[in-house]
Scaffold this motif. Structure first.
Motif, short mmCIF file in Angstrom:
data_model
loop_
_atom_site.label_atom_id
_atom_site.label_comp_id
_atom_site.label_asym_id
_atom_site.label_seq_id
_atom_site.Cartn_x
_atom_site.Cartn_y
_atom_site.Cartn_z
N PRO A 198 0.85 -1.19 0.00
CA PRO A 198 0.00 0.00 0.00
C PRO A 198 0.89 1.24 0.00
N GLY A 199 0.37 2.35 -0.49
CA GLY A 199 1.17 3.58 -0.47
C GLY A 199 0.39 4.77 -0.99
N GLY A 200 0.74 5.94 -0.47
CA GLY A 200 0.00 7.15 -0.83
C GLY A 200 0.81 8.19 -1.57
N TRP A 201 2.01 7.84 -2.03
CA TRP A 201 2.81 8.82 -2.76
C TRP A 201 2.29 8.96 -4.20
N GLN A 202 2.55 10.11 -4.79
CA GLN A 202 2.14 10.37 -6.17
C GLN A 202 3.09 9.65 -7.11
N LEU A 203 2.57 8.73 -7.92
CA LEU A 203 3.40 7.89 -8.77
C LEU A 203 3.70 8.58 -10.10
N ILE A 204 5.00 8.68 -10.44
CA ILE A 204 5.39 9.36 -11.67
C ILE A 204 6.18 8.47 -12.62
N GLY A 205 6.56 7.27 -12.20
CA GLY A 205 7.32 6.39 -13.06
C GLY A 205 7.62 5.08 -12.37
N ARG A 206 8.48 4.27 -13.00
CA ARG A 206 8.85 2.98 -12.42
C ARG A 206 10.24 2.59 -12.88
N THR A 207 10.99 1.95 -11.98
CA THR A 207 12.31 1.46 -12.32
C THR A 207 12.27 -0.05 -12.48
N PRO A 208 13.02 -0.61 -13.41
CA PRO A 208 13.03 -2.06 -13.59
C PRO A 208 14.04 -2.78 -12.69
N ILE A 209 14.89 -2.05 -12.02
CA ILE A 209 15.94 -2.69 -11.24
C ILE A 209 15.44 -3.09 -9.86
N THR A 210 16.09 -4.08 -9.28
CA THR A 210 15.70 -4.58 -7.96
C THR A 210 16.30 -3.70 -6.88
N MET A 211 15.43 -3.11 -6.06
CA MET A 211 15.89 -2.22 -5.00
C MET A 211 16.17 -2.96 -3.69
N PHE A 212 15.55 -4.13 -3.52
CA PHE A 212 15.73 -4.88 -2.27
C PHE A 212 15.72 -6.36 -2.59
N ASN A 213 16.80 -7.05 -2.19
CA ASN A 213 16.94 -8.48 -2.42
C ASN A 213 17.43 -9.14 -1.14
N ILE A 214 16.55 -9.86 -0.47
CA ILE A 214 16.86 -10.43 0.84
C ILE A 214 17.98 -11.47 0.75
N GLU A 215 18.26 -11.98 -0.44
CA GLU A 215 19.29 -13.02 -0.59
C GLU A 215 20.70 -12.44 -0.64
N LYS A 216 20.83 -11.14 -0.76
CA LYS A 216 22.15 -10.52 -0.82
C LYS A 216 22.65 -10.18 0.58
N ASP A 217 23.98 -10.11 0.72
CA ASP A 217 24.57 -9.74 2.02
C ASP A 217 24.09 -8.36 2.44
N GLN A 218 23.98 -7.43 1.47
CA GLN A 218 23.42 -6.11 1.72
C GLN A 218 22.13 -6.04 0.88
N PRO A 219 20.98 -6.37 1.50
CA PRO A 219 19.73 -6.49 0.74
C PRO A 219 19.28 -5.20 0.05
N SER A 220 19.53 -4.05 0.69
CA SER A 220 19.05 -2.78 0.14
C SER A 220 20.08 -2.19 -0.81
N LEU A 221 19.65 -1.86 -2.03
CA LEU A 221 20.56 -1.26 -3.00
C LEU A 221 21.07 0.09 -2.51
N LEU A 222 20.19 0.87 -1.88
CA LEU A 222 20.56 2.21 -1.41
C LEU A 222 20.80 2.21 0.09
N GLN A 223 21.77 3.03 0.51
CA GLN A 223 22.10 3.18 1.92
C GLN A 223 22.13 4.65 2.28
N PRO A 224 21.81 5.01 3.52
CA PRO A 224 21.90 6.41 3.94
C PRO A 224 23.28 6.99 3.63
N GLY A 225 23.30 8.18 3.06
CA GLY A 225 24.55 8.81 2.69
C GLY A 225 24.87 8.67 1.21
N ASN A 226 24.26 7.67 0.54
CA ASN A 226 24.44 7.53 -0.91
C ASN A 226 23.83 8.72 -1.63
N LYS A 227 24.28 8.93 -2.87
CA LYS A 227 23.65 9.90 -3.76
C LYS A 227 22.98 9.15 -4.90
#
Length: 246
Positions: A198-227
């Motif tokens: 569920p979500g209430g943000w205004q949708l403007i597009g979509r990315t085909p890449i995987t942003m979160f993969n629980i099978e990886k050592d670092q599941p989240s593609l993005l981390q605080p401090g990244n650009k």
């Protein structure tokens, strides 16, 4: 219980969150200068870790440090309690924070298809911004964003630095299901849904890449401090890239 860290930073406080964590509060104003300081301090903690350090958690104006209390108490850091030891440690460490911009942060390019079938609210954002949908896409892709924090969902990154003209309130009634990879705007922030939810943000597009993969050592593609930068792609490239990601 709180402890002021430096006279030069009267709004910089450290307080006891639990028996296994303390939080460092960098005032209450969200801005790039504050976040750069927070990012640099977080980096120094890992470069010069104390005995008992487990992990840290960054947010807009706070840095929470998790630790193993018995190991920390047995360390040679000055102080009798965990709070005293960490207050002295952070105070000393903060004196060496370079107080520079986070220009060397990891930059991640995210391809986004802004086709109307994905950007269900693209026209709504354009009306609110008093511009065309093409201008919305141009403004959204020309900015360099900072990952302020991960929350709401595993791997959901709150991105700051969006053109203020694009700031659009969340939808009054959230959608029951937002597709994985959807790129949205919520107030002055933009973000990517890493999972269908569920979500209430205004949708403007979509990315085909995987942003979160629980099978990886670092599941989240993005981390605080990244650009982050967004690269506009056509539908054909979207489907091609989607076929290459698990």
């Amino acid at each position: 219980m709180t402890a002021n860290l430096t006279a030069a930073e009267p709004d910089f406080e450290l307080y006891f969150l639990s028996e296994r964590a303390i939080t460092i509060q960098f005032g209450d104003s969200i801005c790039k200068t504050t976040f750069d300081k927070l990012t640099q301090l977080n980096r120094l903690i890992y470069e010069r870790p104390f005995i008992g350090l487990e992990t840290t958690l960054m947010a807009y104006t706070t840095l929470t440090v998790f630790y193993e209390p018995f190991r920390l108490l047995s360390s040679e850091l000055e102080g009798k309690t965990c709070l005293e030891k960490l207050s002295n440690y952070i105070h000393t460490l903060y004196q060496t924070v370079p107080h520079r911009t986070n220009d060397d942060a990891k930059l991640i390019e995210i391809p986004v298809c802004y086709h109307r079938s994905f950007g269900l609210d693209l026209e709504e954002v354009a009306r609110h911004a008093k511009c065309s949908t093409e201008q919305v896409i141009a403004m959204h892709t020309e900015a360099i964003y900072a990952v302020y924090m991960i929350g709401f969902l595993p791997g959901f990154a709150y991105l700051g630095g969006m053109n203020k003209q694009l700031a659009t309130p969340r939808k009054p009634s959230p959608r029951l299901s937002v597709p994985v990879g959807s790129v949205g705007i919520g107030g002055e922030q933009t973000g990517i849904y890493p999972l269908t939810s569920p979500g209430g943000w205004q949708l403007i597009g979509r990315t085909p890449i995987t942003m979160f993969n629980i099978e990886k050592d670092q599941p989240s593609l993005l981390q605080p401090g990244n650009k982050v930068v967004f690269k506009p792609i056509a539908m054909e490239e979207f489907h091609h890239l989607a076929s290459t990601f698990p």
